[in-house]
Design a protein around this motif. Structure first.
Motif, PDB file in Angstrom:
ATOM      1  N   LEU A  40       0.842  -1.194   0.000  1.00 62.68           N
ATOM      2  CA  LEU A  40       0.000   0.000   0.000  1.00 62.68           C
ATOM      3  C   LEU A  40       0.880   1.248   0.000  1.00 62.68           C
ATOM      4  O   LEU A  40       1.990   1.244   0.527  1.00 62.68           O
ATOM      5  CB  LEU A  40      -0.904   0.009   1.234  1.00 62.68           C
ATOM      6  CG  LEU A  40      -1.982  -1.081   1.285  1.00 62.68           C
ATOM      7  CD1 LEU A  40      -2.648  -1.104   2.648  1.00 62.68           C
ATOM      8  CD2 LEU A  40      -3.019  -0.854   0.196  1.00 62.68           C
ATOM      9  N   PRO A  41       0.377   2.353  -0.571  1.00 62.34           N
ATOM     10  CA  PRO A  41       1.209   3.561  -0.658  1.00 62.34           C
ATOM     11  C   PRO A  41       1.409   4.240   0.698  1.00 62.34           C
ATOM     12  O   PRO A  41       0.467   4.771   1.272  1.00 62.34           O
ATOM     13  CB  PRO A  41       0.410   4.465  -1.620  1.00 62.34           C
ATOM     14  CG  PRO A  41      -1.005   4.000  -1.478  1.00 62.34           C
ATOM     15  CD  PRO A  41      -0.924   2.524  -1.233  1.00 62.34           C
ATOM     16  N   SER A  42       2.622   4.195   1.216  1.00 63.57           N
ATOM     17  CA  SER A  42       3.013   4.947   2.408  1.00 63.57           C
ATOM     18  C   SER A  42       1.971   4.868   3.519  1.00 63.57           C
ATOM     19  O   SER A  42       1.407   5.868   3.953  1.00 63.57           O
ATOM     20  CB  SER A  42       3.253   6.421   2.039  1.00 63.57           C
ATOM     21  OG  SER A  42       3.727   7.139   3.166  1.00 63.57           O
ATOM     22  N   CYS A  43       1.733   3.655   3.989  1.00 65.53           N
ATOM     23  CA  CYS A  43       0.684   3.426   4.994  1.00 65.53           C
ATOM     24  C   CYS A  43       1.341   3.181   6.349  1.00 65.53           C
ATOM     25  O   CYS A  43       2.109   2.231   6.517  1.00 65.53           O
ATOM     26  CB  CYS A  43      -0.171   2.243   4.581  1.00 65.53           C
ATOM     27  SG  CYS A  43      -1.499   1.857   5.728  1.00 65.53           S
ATOM     28  N   HIS A  64      -1.620   7.798   5.420  1.00 62.51           N
ATOM     29  CA  HIS A  64      -1.265   7.292   4.098  1.00 62.51           C
ATOM     30  C   HIS A  64      -1.380   8.401   3.070  1.00 62.51           C
ATOM     31  O   HIS A  64      -2.009   9.441   3.314  1.00 62.51           O
ATOM     32  CB  HIS A  64      -2.177   6.122   3.705  1.00 62.51           C
ATOM     33  CG  HIS A  64      -3.633   6.504   3.637  1.00 62.51           C
ATOM     34  ND1 HIS A  64      -4.233   6.964   2.491  1.00 62.51           N
ATOM     35  CD2 HIS A  64      -4.603   6.489   4.588  1.00 62.51           C
ATOM     36  CE1 HIS A  64      -5.503   7.207   2.721  1.00 62.51           C
ATOM     37  NE2 HIS A  64      -5.759   6.934   3.981  1.00 62.51           N
ATOM     38  N   GLU A  65      -0.775   8.166   1.919  1.00 62.39           N
ATOM     39  CA  GLU A  65      -0.864   9.118   0.826  1.00 62.39           C
ATOM     40  C   GLU A  65      -2.279   9.116   0.258  1.00 62.39           C
ATOM     41  O   GLU A  65      -2.949   8.081   0.247  1.00 62.39           O
ATOM     42  CB  GLU A  65       0.129   8.739  -0.278  1.00 62.39           C
ATOM     43  CG  GLU A  65       1.594   8.815   0.149  1.00 62.39           C
ATOM     44  CD  GLU A  65       2.521   8.362  -0.961  1.00 62.39           C
ATOM     45  OE1 GLU A  65       2.005   7.934  -2.022  1.00 62.39           O
ATOM     46  OE2 GLU A  65       3.744   8.420  -0.763  1.00 62.39           O
ATOM     47  N   GLU A  67      -5.328   8.747  -2.185  1.00 65.37           N
ATOM     48  CA  GLU A  67      -5.562   7.908  -3.356  1.00 65.37           C
ATOM     49  C   GLU A  67      -7.056   7.897  -3.659  1.00 65.37           C
ATOM     50  O   GLU A  67      -7.881   8.247  -2.818  1.00 65.37           O
ATOM     51  CB  GLU A  67      -5.061   6.481  -3.135  1.00 65.37           C
ATOM     52  CG  GLU A  67      -5.834   5.706  -2.080  1.00 65.37           C
ATOM     53  CD  GLU A  67      -5.682   4.203  -2.251  1.00 65.37           C
ATOM     54  OE1 GLU A  67      -4.804   3.760  -2.995  1.00 65.37           O
ATOM     55  OE2 GLU A  67      -6.477   3.485  -1.635  1.00 65.37           O
ATOM     56  N   VAL A 123      -7.347   2.693   1.692  1.00 68.64           N
ATOM     57  CA  VAL A 123      -6.144   2.229   2.380  1.00 68.64           C
ATOM     58  C   VAL A 123      -6.379   2.043   3.874  1.00 68.64           C
ATOM     59  O   VAL A 123      -5.953   1.035   4.462  1.00 68.64           O
ATOM     60  CB  VAL A 123      -4.978   3.215   2.147  1.00 68.64           C
ATOM     61  CG1 VAL A 123      -3.793   2.862   3.037  1.00 68.64           C
ATOM     62  CG2 VAL A 123      -4.556   3.183   0.688  1.00 68.64           C
TER      63      VAL A 123
END
Length: 390
Positions: A40-43, A64-65, A67, A123
């Motif tokens: 996952l993006p930057s979680c 998180h980032e 999305e 996320v």
């Protein structure tokens, strides 16, 4: 037996569940490592100590980032399969997401393959569910009981617009679950929380007798006139035999008094072929003295919709009862034994006291009886004697 009790006096959500687990001693670094393996993006899980109406609790925030992805079940399943989670953790996470998919599909008149995860595909919700699966595995409890669940009242805004509380998916997930008579304004139980608790808990009601070992409090994000916390109580109880394995199955049941007997028999055959764990037909007396048959089907959770459809298609029933129940089973293994009549198959069950019980397999014994001209009872006896000698 190690037992966990979820005191959901203020409902349940994914972040409240994570907070309670961490507060009860589950290592947040272990949860983070499992979530990191999903890609996952930057979680990141961030834990802080907060007070809710004077009560200390752990609050988990998923950073998180941004999305805008809307995922399907197969996207999330693929992420889980590629992760470093243990097999048990992967199964629990998969079971929770499957329950969510089934609820969303029913609400939207779709299928579990086609349904979009909106809020629960984000996320933070994925992290909540994966973290919960890891945390419950690390907690190491044998049984989970939950109090009746409050849902809250009012309206919320979701991807499909404004809707009443409980949200449609939450209501579907809580079907058959006792709800608490507590109705403050706002959403107390989310779809993520409902999916987690209905996958984990084998029963809902008061706290069982136990010797308390630890207590964890997980804080919700919102503030109410009451303490918005989920309390997790872990302890030991000896009210059940050791050695038993537990899982949850669905029981489908209906009463029939106007379906021809051969159609009921055909329906039972179709249910067996479709994966039922058990199909039982019980003679009953219905209204106005009419004789009837009670059809009871036990099945895995993921086959309940399929088998329900067979019952509706093949019988005249207008409705059936459906409930999620805990099943306790003895550990078992399949064996082969050498006898004068040839190799025969059977099943060995391990009782709670450690002793074993052997049961010959009917089909194996039937073939041996027909081939040798021996009575079936004598073949059974030969198989049992051969096992006893080993």
């Amino acid at each position: 037996m190690r037992i966990a009790y979820l005191d959901s006096a203020s409902g349940i959500s994914g972040d409240m569940t994570l907070g309670a687990l961490v507060d009860a001693g589950v290592d947040i670094a272990a949860l983070q490592a499992g979530i990191d393996s999903l890609g996952l993006p930057s979680c990141k899980l961030v834990a802080t100590q907060v007070k809710k109406k004077g009560f200390r609790a752990t609050q988990i925030v998923v950073e998180h980032e941004p999305e805008h992805a809307h995922r399907h079940l197969h996207h999330i399943t693929a992420m889980i399969d590629r992760s470093t989670l243990s097999d048990k953790q992967k199964k629990l996470a998969g079971d929770i997401f499957l329950r969510l998919a089934q609820a969303e599909a029913k609400v939207h008149g779709s299928t579990i393959e086609k349904v979009h995860f909106h809020e629960v595909g984000a996320v933070d919700s994925i992290a909540d569910i994966i973290g919960a699966a890891i945390g419950w595995d690390l907690l190491g409890v044998d049984r989970v009981v939950c109090s009746p669940i409050p849902t809250g009242t009012g309206f919320i805004q979701i991807a499909h617009g404004r809707c009443a509380i409980p949200a449609p998916a939450t209501a579907e997930l809580l079907t058959g679950v006792p709800l608490a008579d507590f109705a403050p304004e706002g959403e107390l139980t989310t779809p993520t929380g409902a999916a987690i608790v209905t996958t984990l808990a084998s029963e809902f009601g008061p706290m069982p007798a136990m010797k308390i070992e630890k207590i964890g409090l997980g804080a919700g994000q919102k503030d109410f006139d009451h303490a918005n916390v989920l309390r997790l109580i872990v302890g030991e109880t000896t009210d059940a035999p050791t050695g038993l394995q537990s899982d949850k199955i669905v029981v489908l049941e209906t009463n029939l008094d106007d379906t021809p007997g051969e159609q009921i028999g055909y329906c039972a055959e179709q249910l067996w072929q479709a994966g039922a764990l058990d199909v039982a037909l019980t003679p009953i007396q219905m209204k106005k003295g009419r004789p009837g048959v009670q059809l009871t089907v036990q099945c895995p959770q993921d086959k309940a919709d399929l088998l329900e459809g067979i019952v509706f298609r093949e019988t005249t029933t207008l409705g059936l009862r459906r409930q999620l129940v805990e099943r306790r089973v003895l550990p078992r293994r399949h064996v082969e034994v050498e006898t004068p009549l040839g190799v025969l198959r059977g099943t060995v069950a391990t009782l709670p006291d450690g002793t074993e019980r052997f049961a010959p397999e009917y089909e194996s014994c039937r073939r041996a009886a027909e081939a040798s001209g021996t009575k079936l009872a004598e073949v059974y006896a030969a198989a049992s004697a051969a096992f006893a000698r080993n």
